[in-house]
Design an enzyme around this catalytic site. Structure first.
Site, mmCIF file in Angstrom:
data_model
loop_
_atom_site.group_PDB
_atom_site.id
_atom_site.type_symbol
_atom_site.label_atom_id
_atom_site.label_comp_id
_atom_site.label_asym_id
_atom_site.label_seq_id
_atom_site.Cartn_x
_atom_site.Cartn_y
_atom_site.Cartn_z
ATOM 1 N N CYS A 106 -22.624 66.933 -13.639
ATOM 2 C CA CYS A 106 -22.963 65.764 -14.452
ATOM 3 C C CYS A 106 -21.701 65.190 -15.091
ATOM 4 O O CYS A 106 -20.909 65.918 -15.691
ATOM 5 C CB CYS A 106 -23.973 66.151 -15.533
ATOM 6 N N CYS A 109 -22.397 65.599 -19.348
ATOM 7 C CA CYS A 109 -22.420 66.909 -20.018
ATOM 8 C C CYS A 109 -21.754 68.016 -19.220
ATOM 9 O O CYS A 109 -21.587 69.124 -19.722
ATOM 10 C CB CYS A 109 -23.864 67.305 -20.353
ATOM 11 N N CYS A 139 -28.809 64.535 -13.496
ATOM 12 C CA CYS A 139 -28.620 65.779 -14.239
ATOM 13 C C CYS A 139 -29.979 66.305 -14.689
ATOM 14 O O CYS A 139 -30.783 65.568 -15.272
ATOM 15 C CB CYS A 139 -27.714 65.545 -15.447
ATOM 16 N N CYS A 142 -29.659 66.334 -18.982
ATOM 17 C CA CYS A 142 -29.622 65.120 -19.792
ATOM 18 C C CYS A 142 -30.055 63.869 -19.041
ATOM 19 O O CYS A 142 -30.043 62.768 -19.603
ATOM 20 C CB CYS A 142 -28.215 64.916 -20.363
ATOM 21 N N CYS A 165 -16.714 68.305 4.550
ATOM 22 C CA CYS A 165 -15.785 68.494 5.667
ATOM 23 C C CYS A 165 -14.981 67.240 5.994
ATOM 24 O O CYS A 165 -13.802 67.333 6.358
ATOM 25 C CB CYS A 165 -16.524 68.994 6.900
ATOM 26 N N HIS A 192 -19.054 67.176 12.571
ATOM 27 C CA HIS A 192 -18.052 68.007 11.900
ATOM 28 C C HIS A 192 -16.681 67.491 12.311
ATOM 29 O O HIS A 192 -16.531 66.845 13.363
ATOM 30 C CB HIS A 192 -18.208 69.478 12.265
ATOM 31 N N ASP A 209 -9.238 74.802 10.847
ATOM 32 C CA ASP A 209 -10.353 74.256 10.084
ATOM 33 C C ASP A 209 -10.111 74.550 8.609
ATOM 34 O O ASP A 209 -10.226 75.694 8.170
ATOM 35 C CB ASP A 209 -11.680 74.882 10.521
#
Length: 629
Positions: A106, A109, A139, A142, A165, A192, A209
């Protein structure tokens, strides 16, 4: 092929073109999108910005240190400086620079508990940094909405240092080019991306990778993750290549999924696009690139033609980055214990030698004759934390792990090598310590081997001599230390400078997808308590103690003989041994903190008796419950 076969193939390709009219355009669009990406990496200003956040000089120094270490070991170099530098950049990027993001925290917060609510149009500022899609998260604490733009601008990624990725490969590729490595971006159209670099020493393109910190494991996706590949392309400013065959040993299955355009049309397309890129290059440069292309095509044809289940294979893990739920949704968790369907790396390539982190160990280790000051490597490892060095750090709470040792028929090895200047030694005993979890991964059968000094001097570093072998070993707990004595027959335990634990089976191969070990401790026969160079003050009764009962009796006798042990030390030792003998099932009597018994550690006689009954030095986490001596 005969005329009928050629005609049938031609008709089949024409039918394929008719059934997939948009396949060609889609491939061209993806390739050109990747070309736009890799072209940016050549911008000098962008590379300068990357260099400002990258410790390149330090990474080069580490690579040079690794080369120097190999030289001090008398080891023929399998990898050159560029290869070691690629490894160092890979680990630095994974460990220290970039962060995987499933769900952003978030923004108000800082709570990590957010949930996806969908996507929104990118703002002008986000589009300025090539975020064409923005995810939105709420969130749970909140209710604040947090935006997660999927940036494609590599300069912006140097600032955010997070993503999945796509972001990982994008930023990582920039660092490879900034370091001067010949590299290319690799696109798997099944969703990917990763990178490759060209190794002059190895003579081919090498898989990298950054998400998985995987070096030269091209079958990771098919054999580990369980991906059904179709098209995999390598894209650089010097050309386009279909590299699918590098990443599969199931070409028949893969080819049946390649329906976007005919193979001949695809080859012609890549050739044309590559020629356009190289049109302005000097003739000698273009010719050199063409020769490299031809060599790669031969390599890929040879590799993909190997039969699945090759003896060169190794077990590979499912995907490790991302939440388990996300990986399961993508079907990339793999199957536990599933062996790779073919070779992942050329024979002989293992982890590089690194200094074993054992020189700073407590003097207690030296008192027990622990071998120190060497270098280590293994058949494989799980970067970045479960590496060979962890097996030699003296700590029960770290471990080495290799996926190559898992599954039925899996095997692995862990090597320790002394520097040339240190000279050879005779190993009189060794310890294995089980790791923190998954008992099925424990070694259950192995061979301890060494290279005789005369063989090493003659360059026969692959001529191994068996020093000890075990089978059917079962660790009864986690972090359990088991000690093993090497035969005292001098003809069967020669002086060596190179030692290897070759693991041939795990405790439960059908469920183990890897092998793991917390510690491998080697002990010098000449300096271990009771060894040939130990203090002559050890009495005959102590030297002859071969059991717990005999050791306790020897301690009692020593207590009654002034000059062998002082009174308090002898009393403490006797009580320890007597408690263990009287309470064989009580693990608490088999552990003692070194700080509480300094007198025992200062006495050769006491050390000998402690060694006889299986006490060994081990570094523990204060909260760890560790069974065994």
């Amino acid at each position: 092929e005969d005329l009928d076969a050629a005609l049938a193939r031609q008709l089949q390709e024409e039918e394929l073109r008719a059934s997939q009219p948009d396949g060609r355009g889609e491939i061209i669009s993806q390739l050109k999108g990747c070309l736009d990406k890799v072209s940016k990496y050549e911008d000098e200003l962008l590379q300068a910005i990357a260099l400002s956040v990258m410790p390149l000089d330090e990474l080069k120094r580490h690579a040079q240190d690794a080369l120097a270490l190999n030289a001090s070991l008398g080891e023929p170099l399998e990898l050159a400086h560029e290869d070691l530098l690629a490894q160092k950049i890979l680990l630095w990027f994974k460990q220290d620079f970039f962060k995987w993001t499933d769900r952003p925290p978030c923004q108000l917060c800082g709570c990590a508990n957010t949930s996806a609510v969908g996507t929104q149009a990118s703002t002008p500022e986000e589009r300025q940094h090539e975020a064409f899609r923005t995810e939105v998260y709420r969130c749970e604490v909140c209710s604040t909405m947090t935006r997660f733009p999927r940036y494609n601008d590599p300069q912006k990624l140097l600032e955010t240092r997070c993503g999945r990725c796509g972001e990982w490969a994008n930023a990582f590729m920039l660092f490879l080019r900034t370091a001067g490595l010949t590299a290319r971006y690799v696109l798997d159209v099944t969703d990917h991306v990763w990178c490759e670099y060209y190794s002059s020493r190895i003579g081919r393109w090498v898989h990298l990778d950054p998400c998985e910190a995987a070096f030269d494991k091209p079958l990771l996706y098919e054999a580990g993750w369980g991906k059904a590949l179709s098209y995999v392309f390598g894209i650089s400013i010097a050309g386009f290549a279909d590299v699918t065959r590098r990443y599969t040993r199931k070409w028949g299955e893969v080819s049946s999924r390649r329906r976007m355009m005919s193979e001949s049309d695809l080859a012609s397309l890549l050739t044309r696009l590559t020629s356009e890129l190289r049109g302005g290059l000097p003739r000698e440069v273009a010719n050199a690139l063409q020769v490299r292309d031809l060599a790669e095509q031969l390599e890929l044809m040879e590799g993909s033609s190997r039969a699945a289940g090759s003896s060169e294979g190794e077990a590979l893990p499912g995907r490790t980055t991302g939440s388990e739920e996300w990986r399961q949704q993508r079907g990339e968790t793999g199957e536990a214990g599933a062996p790779a369907a073919g070779p992942c790396k050329p024979k002989g390539l293992a982890t590089s030698y690194t200094r074993a982190p054992d020189m700073g160990l407590s003097p207690v280790f030296t008192a027990f004759g622990r071998v120190r000051g060497g270098a280590c490597r293994a058949a494989g490892a799980n970067p970045t934390q479960e590496v060979p060095e962890k097996a030699f750090d003296g700590r029960a709470t770290t471990k080495w792990l290799d996926f190559g040792g898992g599954g039925s028929g899996g095997s692995s090895w862990l090597e320790y090598r002394l520097l040339v200047e240190a000279g050879p030694l005779v190993v009189g005993a060794y310890d294995l310590v089980s790791a923190n979890d998954c008992p099925e991964r424990d070694p259950s059968a192995w061979v301890l081997e060494g290279v005789r000094e005369e063989d090493a001097a003659a360059g026969h570093l692959d001529r191994w001599t068996e020093l000890d072998s075990r089978s059917g070993v079962c660790f009864t707990g986690r972090h359990e230390l088991r000690s093993f004595i090497v035969t005292p027959d001098p003809t069967k335990r020669p002086a060596c400078r190179v030692f290897r634990l070759r693991i041939t089976a795990t405790h439960n191969p059908s469920h183990a997808n890897c092998v793991q070990l917390s510690c491998l401790n080697l002990y010098d026969a000449a300096t271990m308590p009771g060894g040939s160079s130990s203090s002559s003050s050890t009495s005959g009764a102590v030297a002859g103690a071969t059991s717990l009962q005999a050791a306790a009796a020897a301690a009692a006798a020593a207590a009654a003989c002034p000059g062998i042990l002082d009174g308090p030390t002898a009393t403490t030792l006797y009580r320890m041994l007597a408690n263990i003998e009287a309470n064989p099932g009580e693990q608490r009597y088999k552990r003692v903190r070194a700080a509480k018994v300094p007198g025992l550690l200062a006495s050769p006689t006491a050390l000998t008796l402690l060694a006889v009954v299986g006490f060994r030095p081990l570094l523990l986490d204060p909260a760890a419950h560790v069974p065994g001596g």
